[in-house]
Every structure is written in structure tokens, then in C-alpha cells.
Design a protein around this motif. Sequence first.
Motif, mmCIF file in Angstrom:
data_model
loop_
_atom_site.group_PDB
_atom_site.id
_atom_site.type_symbol
_atom_site.label_atom_id
_atom_site.label_comp_id
_atom_site.label_asym_id
_atom_site.label_seq_id
_atom_site.Cartn_x
_atom_site.Cartn_y
_atom_site.Cartn_z
ATOM 1 N N UNK A 195 0.848 -1.195 0.000
ATOM 2 C CA UNK A 195 0.000 0.000 0.000
ATOM 3 C C UNK A 195 0.877 1.236 0.000
ATOM 4 N N UNK A 196 0.757 2.018 -1.049
ATOM 5 C CA UNK A 196 1.474 3.279 -1.164
ATOM 6 C C UNK A 196 0.593 4.390 -0.600
ATOM 7 N N UNK A 197 1.186 5.512 -0.188
ATOM 8 C CA UNK A 197 0.396 6.617 0.364
ATOM 9 C C UNK A 197 -0.689 7.071 -0.599
ATOM 10 N N UNK A 198 -1.894 7.174 -0.081
ATOM 11 C CA UNK A 198 -2.997 7.650 -0.892
ATOM 12 C C UNK A 198 -3.579 6.635 -1.849
ATOM 13 N N UNK A 199 -3.082 5.409 -1.796
ATOM 14 C CA UNK A 199 -3.563 4.371 -2.708
ATOM 15 C C UNK A 199 -4.154 3.202 -1.934
ATOM 16 N N UNK A 222 7.758 1.656 -4.142
ATOM 17 C CA UNK A 222 7.764 2.201 -2.790
ATOM 18 C C UNK A 222 6.384 2.068 -2.152
ATOM 19 N N UNK A 223 6.342 1.445 -0.978
ATOM 20 C CA UNK A 223 5.072 1.187 -0.296
ATOM 21 C C UNK A 223 5.354 0.486 1.027
ATOM 22 N N UNK A 224 4.314 0.357 1.818
ATOM 23 C CA UNK A 224 4.366 -0.546 2.967
ATOM 24 C C UNK A 224 3.907 -1.911 2.467
ATOM 25 N N UNK A 225 4.709 -2.917 2.742
ATOM 26 C CA UNK A 225 4.404 -4.270 2.291
ATOM 27 C C UNK A 225 3.866 -5.086 3.463
ATOM 28 N N UNK A 226 2.747 -5.769 3.194
ATOM 29 C CA UNK A 226 2.069 -6.528 4.226
ATOM 30 C C UNK A 226 2.028 -8.005 3.858
#
Length: 124
Positions: free
Chosen positions: A39-43, A91-95
Motif C-alpha cells: 500500500x502506497x500513500x494515498x492508494x 515504494x510502499x508498505x508491504x504486508x
Amino acid sequence: QVQLVESGGGLVQAGGSLRLSCVASGRAFSRRVMGWFRQAPGKEREFVAGIVWIGGSTYYADSEKGRFTISRDNAKNTVYLQMNNLKPEDTAVYYCAASASLRVGADPADFDSWGQGTQVTVSS
């Protein structure tokens, strides 16, 4: 439910590689299918890759095919995401996520348990 702990994120230059790890604990039937999302910012949160724990069958989002590889180590109860040729748009947070269902899915709603996430930042 299953508990998931991710690690391996960080800052990397474009073209570089990272390997994310997800250690799973809890009942095995709670993690029949494992997945990686980001999840990337704003997405919205989007599917990256999935693996069926028994047998090891894998499936990927079309945009990551050939660059990312998901795998698992049964002995370590760990799922990995090897990411090569990284791009700034990765670039993102990966879960890490786990599903108790036998149905292979790519929607966040298909998964029951989630890790806390690990940040991946790719600089240009």
C-alpha cells in the motif's frame, strides 16, 4: 488466527533488490494461502503475490511477474518475497497476509490475518 511478523524492508536504489520475510505462527489451517500486498500513500492496498502453503503453488499480479518471487520455508514457517530490479513505484508498505480458505484469492478481503507491515522505499 495466525500471527504474522514481517521484516526485511528498507531503503534501496532503483535497480536494487530486497528480500522480505514473514514469520507465521498459529494453527496451520489458518494459513492455507499466504499473500503479499502493498500500500502506497494515498492508494488502495494491492495484491503482489500469493502462495499455497501445501504444495507451494504461486501466483502473481501481472505487473510483478518476472521481478518478484514468493516462496516459503516449511521448517521455518516463513514466507519470503524476493524483489529484484526495484523501481521507485514499488515504494510502499508491504504486508504479509494469511487465509484459512482453500480458495486462492488476490483481494484483501480474501485474507483473515495481517502483519504490521514493513516499509520499502526505492530511490531514483
